[in-house]
Scaffold this motif. Sequence first.
Motif, mmCIF file in Angstrom:
data_model
loop_
_atom_site.group_PDB
_atom_site.id
_atom_site.type_symbol
_atom_site.label_atom_id
_atom_site.label_comp_id
_atom_site.label_asym_id
_atom_site.label_seq_id
_atom_site.Cartn_x
_atom_site.Cartn_y
_atom_site.Cartn_z
ATOM 1 N N GLU A 96 -17.000 34.276 19.745
ATOM 2 C CA GLU A 96 -16.589 33.479 18.582
ATOM 3 C C GLU A 96 -17.470 32.244 18.415
ATOM 4 O O GLU A 96 -17.633 31.737 17.310
ATOM 5 C CB GLU A 96 -15.132 33.059 18.708
ATOM 6 C CG GLU A 96 -14.148 34.184 18.478
ATOM 7 C CD GLU A 96 -12.705 33.750 18.675
ATOM 8 O OE1 GLU A 96 -12.419 32.539 18.599
ATOM 9 O OE2 GLU A 96 -11.871 34.640 18.899
ATOM 10 N N MET A 97 -18.038 31.760 19.517
ATOM 11 C CA MET A 97 -18.951 30.611 19.481
ATOM 12 C C MET A 97 -20.365 31.044 19.118
ATOM 13 O O MET A 97 -21.264 30.213 19.041
ATOM 14 C CB MET A 97 -18.985 29.919 20.852
ATOM 15 C CG MET A 97 -17.709 29.283 21.276
ATOM 16 S SD MET A 97 -17.954 28.587 22.951
ATOM 17 C CE MET A 97 -16.336 28.798 23.643
ATOM 18 N N GLY A 98 -20.571 32.343 18.950
ATOM 19 C CA GLY A 98 -21.882 32.858 18.568
ATOM 20 C C GLY A 98 -22.682 33.468 19.697
ATOM 21 O O GLY A 98 -23.803 33.932 19.478
ATOM 22 N N ALA A 99 -22.163 33.471 20.913
ATOM 23 C CA ALA A 99 -22.884 34.054 22.043
ATOM 24 C C ALA A 99 -22.906 35.573 21.918
ATOM 25 O O ALA A 99 -21.871 36.187 21.648
ATOM 26 C CB ALA A 99 -22.238 33.642 23.360
ATOM 27 N N ARG A 100 -24.076 36.149 22.094
ATOM 28 C CA ARG A 100 -24.253 37.596 22.003
ATOM 29 C C ARG A 100 -24.895 38.102 23.280
ATOM 30 O O ARG A 100 -25.913 37.549 23.724
ATOM 31 C CB ARG A 100 -25.142 37.969 20.818
ATOM 32 C CG ARG A 100 -24.615 37.515 19.476
ATOM 33 C CD ARG A 100 -23.379 38.321 19.069
ATOM 34 N NE ARG A 100 -22.804 37.822 17.840
ATOM 35 C CZ ARG A 100 -21.651 37.142 17.762
ATOM 36 N NH1 ARG A 100 -20.965 36.869 18.850
ATOM 37 N NH2 ARG A 100 -21.185 36.742 16.610
ATOM 38 N N LYS A 101 -24.317 39.150 23.856
ATOM 39 C CA LYS A 101 -24.879 39.725 25.089
ATOM 40 C C LYS A 101 -26.346 40.059 24.875
ATOM 41 O O LYS A 101 -26.729 40.627 23.866
ATOM 42 C CB LYS A 101 -24.100 40.973 25.498
ATOM 43 C CG LYS A 101 -22.726 40.637 26.012
ATOM 44 C CD LYS A 101 -21.997 41.857 26.536
ATOM 45 C CE LYS A 101 -20.606 41.397 26.956
ATOM 46 N NZ LYS A 101 -19.945 42.280 27.840
ATOM 47 N N GLY A 102 -27.138 39.680 25.872
ATOM 48 C CA GLY A 102 -28.569 39.947 25.815
ATOM 49 C C GLY A 102 -29.358 38.930 25.005
ATOM 50 O O GLY A 102 -30.572 39.028 24.915
ATOM 51 N N ASN A 103 -28.691 37.936 24.405
ATOM 52 C CA ASN A 103 -29.365 36.930 23.595
ATOM 53 C C ASN A 103 -29.186 35.563 24.262
ATOM 54 O O ASN A 103 -28.188 34.879 24.036
ATOM 55 C CB ASN A 103 -28.805 36.930 22.180
ATOM 56 C CG ASN A 103 -29.514 35.966 21.260
ATOM 57 O OD1 ASN A 103 -29.960 34.911 21.666
ATOM 58 N ND2 ASN A 103 -29.590 36.338 19.990
ATOM 59 N N GLU A 104 -30.158 35.206 25.087
ATOM 60 C CA GLU A 104 -30.067 33.969 25.859
ATOM 61 C C GLU A 104 -29.899 32.744 24.969
ATOM 62 O O GLU A 104 -29.095 31.850 25.271
ATOM 63 C CB GLU A 104 -31.312 33.808 26.738
ATOM 64 C CG GLU A 104 -31.266 32.562 27.590
ATOM 65 C CD GLU A 104 -32.449 32.429 28.531
ATOM 66 O OE1 GLU A 104 -32.475 31.418 29.246
ATOM 67 O OE2 GLU A 104 -33.330 33.312 28.552
ATOM 68 N N ASP A 105 -30.636 32.687 23.872
ATOM 69 C CA ASP A 105 -30.558 31.520 22.988
ATOM 70 C C ASP A 105 -29.141 31.303 22.458
ATOM 71 O O ASP A 105 -28.709 30.160 22.298
ATOM 72 C CB ASP A 105 -31.523 31.662 21.809
ATOM 73 C CG ASP A 105 -32.976 31.536 22.232
ATOM 74 O OD1 ASP A 105 -33.249 30.970 23.317
ATOM 75 O OD2 ASP A 105 -33.848 32.010 21.467
ATOM 76 N N SER A 106 -28.421 32.388 22.217
ATOM 77 C CA SER A 106 -27.063 32.246 21.688
ATOM 78 C C SER A 106 -26.121 31.658 22.740
ATOM 79 O O SER A 106 -25.231 30.868 22.405
ATOM 80 C CB SER A 106 -26.533 33.585 21.161
ATOM 81 O OG SER A 106 -26.328 34.517 22.215
ATOM 82 N N TYR A 107 -26.320 32.008 24.000
ATOM 83 C CA TYR A 107 -25.517 31.419 25.076
ATOM 84 C C TYR A 107 -25.878 29.945 25.268
ATOM 85 O O TYR A 107 -24.999 29.106 25.496
ATOM 86 C CB TYR A 107 -25.692 32.186 26.391
ATOM 87 C CG TYR A 107 -24.817 33.403 26.469
ATOM 88 C CD1 TYR A 107 -23.527 33.321 26.992
ATOM 89 C CD2 TYR A 107 -25.251 34.635 26.003
ATOM 90 C CE1 TYR A 107 -22.714 34.436 27.064
ATOM 91 C CE2 TYR A 107 -24.444 35.753 26.070
ATOM 92 C CZ TYR A 107 -23.181 35.648 26.595
ATOM 93 O OH TYR A 107 -22.361 36.758 26.652
ATOM 94 N N CYS A 108 -27.159 29.637 25.181
ATOM 95 C CA CYS A 108 -27.594 28.243 25.312
ATOM 96 C C CYS A 108 -27.000 27.402 24.188
ATOM 97 O O CYS A 108 -26.527 26.277 24.434
ATOM 98 C CB CYS A 108 -29.116 28.155 25.305
ATOM 99 S SG CYS A 108 -29.919 28.916 26.743
#
Length: 136
Positions: free
Chosen positions: A105-117
């Motif tokens: 919901e915060m925009g984090a997508r598995k495999g997408n480091e920038d989205s977790y950051c």
Amino acid sequence: MSKLTSLLAGLFFAGTATAATAVDYTAMRQDARVHDELLGASIAYLIDENCQDLKLRKFRLFNKAMALQSYARGLGYSFREITAYVDSKIEQDRFRAIAEPMLAEMGARKGNEDSYCAAGRAEMEKGSFAGKLLTD
């Protein structure tokens, strides 16, 4: 998942171990502070695992662990009950199952480091429990 186990154990029990026994976790699950802080730690852990730019603040995590342990003891939970709760694979999986959709919901997508950051930095900016456990 063993690192999440260590994180949760560290947050809630700070390395003091006793034998785990079967415990009804209903009261522990329903305590807002216990739930929210363990969930926040789970979110911080997932961000740490998926974003190389952000790291867990281990000393802060330890201090939070001591405060939460003291709080839980004040509620009447024994060390054995606390340990059993933290060591429970069911509880660890439950926290992950709550944390992962929240991160999505915060925009984090598995495999997408920038989205977790980005999610981690947003948590840091908000000053959330998870955000306070992270650093650049």
